[in-house]
Design an enzyme around this catalytic site. Structure first.
Site, PDB file in Angstrom:
ATOM      1  CB  VAL A   1      -1.003   0.063   1.178  1.00  0.00           C
ATOM      2  CG1 VAL A   1      -2.100  -0.972   1.021  1.00  0.00           C
ATOM      3  CG2 VAL A   1      -0.307  -0.030   2.521  1.00  0.00           C
TER       4      VAL A   1
ATOM      5  CG  ASN B   1      -7.438  -5.430   7.353  1.00  0.00           C
ATOM      6  OD1 ASN B   1      -7.754  -5.473   8.543  1.00  0.00           O
ATOM      7  ND2 ASN B   1      -6.580  -6.286   6.805  1.00  0.00           N
TER       8      ASN B   1
ATOM      9  CB  SER C   1      -6.563   0.164  16.583  1.00  0.00           C
ATOM     10  OG  SER C   1      -6.101  -0.232  17.847  1.00  0.00           O
TER      11      SER C   1
ATOM     12  CE1 TYR D   1      -1.677  -0.764  14.766  1.00  0.00           C
ATOM     13  CE2 TYR D   1      -2.579  -0.312  16.940  1.00  0.00           C
ATOM     14  CZ  TYR D   1      -2.658  -0.947  15.713  1.00  0.00           C
ATOM     15  OH  TYR D   1      -3.732  -1.767  15.435  1.00  0.00           O
TER      16      TYR D   1
ATOM     17  CB  ALA E   1       0.664   8.798  15.902  1.00  0.00           C
ATOM     18  CB  SER E   2      -0.785   5.199  12.253  1.00  0.00           C
ATOM     19  OG  SER E   2      -1.122   3.990  12.918  1.00  0.00           O
ATOM     20  CE  LYS E   3      -4.321   0.669  12.966  1.00  0.00           C
ATOM     21  NZ  LYS E   3      -4.896   0.109  11.739  1.00  0.00           N
TER      22      LYS E   3
END
Ligand code: NAP
Length: 255
Positions: A67, A93, A148, A161, A163-165
């Site tokens: 991706v 996903n 999440s 993680y 921060a990304s979610k």
């Protein structure tokens, strides 16, 4: 059988569709009638998922891609349209989480931080933007981002993680506003799910038990228990739902 959940005639692209939650999503979307294009880097896993769907009389064509590779993402979208005539559903996903290996904020490596953001957030943006024209042409365009509980609350030692979610949740709301009333955009926020991503956590008995103790439903989810909410959000049963985040977390964020 109520046809509110029927996805017959719809075409779905599922990133990270080779194993774990993405595999379950691909299979359950196909069970609901959608033609599915599972995508990820591991060709063998994608082929196995597609074979499983076809063996159950569904339609699936696997298209490998990272991706974070814009050209490869373009190929996924082009091949989905070439095979099935359009795209109605995109499930973002694909995701990674180096987790506790990263340690405290001052120990986080910048390259690792960027990689997590690139896959989890920028990858989602790129896939969705590349599919935009097709989603807007669809009568039932729907995007589902797999976030999440880490997109709703902080988690220790998982800074990139989380921060990304959190970014994914913001992207979900913002895209929902821009694309209403034509395309619905929603997120699912899973709690702890038994997959390769959490295998190390589950293997550590103390950690596993502390997660179970913290979860009102007192167990990890199966991947299929995340696929159900995704099928719901993709379907006409959720026709008035956009910009929302559906927690599928066993009650984790209810306390
Ligand atoms: P998993 O078993 O590790 O599967 C991850 C999938 O993403 C694989 O198909 C993987 O395939 C693919 N992927 C990883 N990096 C990719 C990339 N750069 N480009 C394309 N595909 C990529 O993980 P999972 O537990 O099913 O997690 C799926 C999603 O759910 C993730 O977004 C994760 O953050 C989220 N989630 C999981 C949990 C949990 O407890 N398991 C909880 C909350 C949220 P390749 O490696 O072959 O590319």
């Amino acid at each position: 059988m109520n046809d509110l959940f029927d996805l017959d005639g719809r075409v779905a692209v599922v990133t990270g569709g080779g194993r774990g939650i993405g595999r379950a999503i691909a299979i359950e979307l196909a069970n609901a009638g959608a033609a599915v294009v599972p995508s990820a880097r591991s060709t063998d896993e994608l082929e196995t998922v597609a074979e499983e769907i076809v063996a159950a009389d569904g339609d699936a064509v696997p298209v490998p891609a990272d991706v974070t590779d814009t050209d490869a993402v373009g190929d996924v979208i082009d091949q989905a349209v070439a095979e099935f005539g359009g795209i109605d559903i995109v499930v973002n996903n694909a995701g990674i989480n180096p987790g506790g290996a990263l340690g405290r904020p001052e120990a986080v490596d910048a390259e690792q931080f960027d990689r997590v953001l690139d896959v989890n957030l920028t990858g989602t943006y790129d896939v969705t933007a590349t599919a935009a024209d097709h989603l807007l042409e669809s009568d039932g365009g729907s995007v589902i981002n797999v976030a999440s509980v880490g997109g709703l609350v902080g988690l220790p030692r998982q800074h990139p993680y989380v921060a990304s979610k959190h970014g994914l949740v913001g992207l979900t709301k913002s895209m929902a506003l821009d694309w209403s009333p034509d395309v619905r955009v929603n997120a699912v926020a899973p709690g702890y799910v038994s997959t390769d991503l959490t295998a190390d956590l589950e293997a550590d008995e103390g950690l596993r038990q502390s997660i179970i103790d913290r979860t009102p439903l007192e167990r990890f989810a199966t991947p299929e228990e995340i696929a159900g909410p995704v099928v719901f959000l993709a379907s006409d049963a959720a026709s008035y739902v956009t910009g929302s985040v559906l927690a599928a977390d066993g009650g984790w964020t209810a306390q």
